[in-house]
Design an enzyme around this catalytic site. Structure first.
Site, short mmCIF file in Angstrom:
data_model
loop_
_atom_site.label_atom_id
_atom_site.label_comp_id
_atom_site.label_asym_id
_atom_site.label_seq_id
_atom_site.Cartn_x
_atom_site.Cartn_y
_atom_site.Cartn_z
N ASN A 155 38.67 60.24 29.29
CA ASN A 155 38.12 58.95 28.87
C ASN A 155 36.60 58.89 28.85
O ASN A 155 36.02 58.14 28.07
CB ASN A 155 38.67 57.86 29.82
CG ASN A 155 37.90 56.56 29.70
OD1 ASN A 155 38.15 55.78 28.80
ND2 ASN A 155 36.95 56.35 30.60
N ASP A 168 31.01 65.91 36.60
CA ASP A 168 30.40 65.70 35.29
C ASP A 168 31.27 66.48 34.31
O ASP A 168 31.25 67.73 34.31
CB ASP A 168 28.96 66.24 35.32
CG ASP A 168 28.28 66.17 33.96
OD1 ASP A 168 28.99 66.03 32.93
OD2 ASP A 168 27.04 66.29 33.92
N VAL A 169 32.04 65.76 33.47
CA VAL A 169 33.06 66.44 32.64
C VAL A 169 32.46 67.35 31.58
O VAL A 169 33.19 68.14 30.97
CB VAL A 169 34.02 65.44 31.96
CG1 VAL A 169 34.84 64.68 32.99
CG2 VAL A 169 33.29 64.47 31.04
N TYR A 212 27.63 59.47 18.04
CA TYR A 212 28.86 58.91 18.60
C TYR A 212 30.02 59.03 17.60
O TYR A 212 31.11 59.50 17.93
CB TYR A 212 28.61 57.44 18.96
CG TYR A 212 29.73 56.76 19.69
CD1 TYR A 212 29.84 56.85 21.08
CD2 TYR A 212 30.68 56.00 19.01
CE1 TYR A 212 30.87 56.21 21.75
CE2 TYR A 212 31.70 55.35 19.67
CZ TYR A 212 31.79 55.46 21.05
OH TYR A 212 32.80 54.81 21.72
N LYS A 221 33.49 61.25 17.90
CA LYS A 221 34.82 60.60 17.86
C LYS A 221 35.66 61.13 16.69
O LYS A 221 36.87 61.30 16.83
CB LYS A 221 34.66 59.08 17.78
CG LYS A 221 34.01 58.45 19.02
CD LYS A 221 34.82 58.69 20.28
CE LYS A 221 34.30 57.91 21.47
NZ LYS A 221 35.09 58.13 22.69
C1 BGC Z 1 31.92 51.46 21.09
C2 BGC Z 1 31.49 50.03 21.30
C3 BGC Z 1 31.81 49.20 20.06
C4 BGC Z 1 33.22 49.42 19.58
C5 BGC Z 1 33.50 48.70 18.25
C6 BGC Z 1 33.35 51.49 20.65
O1 BGC Z 1 33.81 52.81 20.49
O2 BGC Z 1 31.72 52.20 22.29
O3 BGC Z 1 30.12 49.97 21.60
O4 BGC Z 1 31.62 47.82 20.35
O5 BGC Z 1 33.47 50.78 19.43
O6 BGC Z 1 32.50 48.91 17.30
#
Ligand code: BGC
Length: 267
Positions: free
Chosen positions: A92, A65-66, A165, A169
């Protein structure tokens, strides 16, 4: 040009499905020995590793589990034990826990930051330590080692309903660039691949039914949804010495999703 990763040893995290699987298979096809990391889907990681071996490659599944430092160490110990070290690390592993902003629980905020940002940090930090211990081997590569992060178009594009998310990122982008700047003098190359919509389980809702697919294609100028192999091919190039002068770059593999497709007609 035929790119070869012969003599190279790679760890790919989150390689039991989706983009990680595509990267593991592509690096193996180019000749690298692969640690196929998985967190929970042992069966799938074992299948991928044995399919790679059946085609003459070298691959071993390893659980970790990273988001846990001790698990990251375990992953690199396995690369030492099984292959005598590691030259390429593809950080990744990533997850989504989506919710409208005010519905996003602290648990889901933390979970996504833990895996997608802290997990990448832990894995990359361990990678650099191991590269230094191993020292450079010019027979293998002019680089001491290579780290490739899997980022996303959402390192740039804000994404309603996915604050955890997109935040992870966006943070990962500066982690990658800061590491690249700090470590290039040691001949360590740090880069990222930023996929757009790649057909995997993580975004099944966006491509499974016809209406969703049509809407998704409006965001992709190249008019097709990506495949894990598209990302795998990019990873082979970034991991190979053909990209030896590429440092701190994000390679978008997105069919043009970053080109503001809404502006084709408007503006
Ligand atoms: C997400 C996907 C999405 C894509 C484009 C990715 O980083 O994990 O769910 O479809 O970006 O929006």
């Amino acid at each position: 040009m035929q790119l070869s990763l012969e003599k190279n040893r790679a760890i790919v995290t989150g390689a039991s499905s989706g983009i990680g699987e595509g990267i593991a298979r592509a690096l193996a096809a180019a000749g690298a020995s692969i640690i196929v990391n998985y967190r929970s889907d042992r069966e799938s990681a074992e299948r991928i590793a044995s399919e790679i071996r059946e085609t003459g490659g070298r691959a071993e599944p390893v659980q970790a589990d990273v988001s846990k430092p001790e698990d990251c160490e375990k992953l690199f110990d396995a690369a030492d034990r099984l292959f005598g070290g590691v030259d390429i690390v593809v950080a990744n592993a990533g997850i989504q826990r989506d919710a409208a902003f005010t519905d996003l629980s602290l648990e889901d905020w933390r979970k996504v930051i833990d895996v997608n940002l802290t997990g990448q940090f832990l894995c990359a930090q361990e990678a650099i330590r191991r590269f230094r211990q191993q020292g450079i081997d010019r027979d293998r590569s002019p680089a001491l080692g290579k780290v490739i992060f899997t980022n996303s178009v959402h390192q740039e594009i804000p994404w309603a309903g996915h604050a955890n998310y997109a935040t992870a990122k966006g943070g990962l982008k500066l982690l990658m660039e800061t590491m690249a700047q700090e470590l290039a003098c040691e001949k360590i190359r740090v880069n990222a691949i930023a996929p757009g919509a790649i057909k995997t389980d993580i975004n099944r809702d966006a491509w499974e039914d016809e209406e969703a697919r049509r809407k998704l294609l409006e965001l992709i100028p190249y008019q097709r949804i990506g495949e894990p192999e598209d990302v795998g091919q990019a990873a082979v190039w970034l991991a190979s010495d053909a990209s030896d002068y590429v440092v701190g770059t994000t390679l978008f593999v997105d069919g043009g999703m970053m080109l503001y497709p809404g502006f084709r007609k408007g503006g």
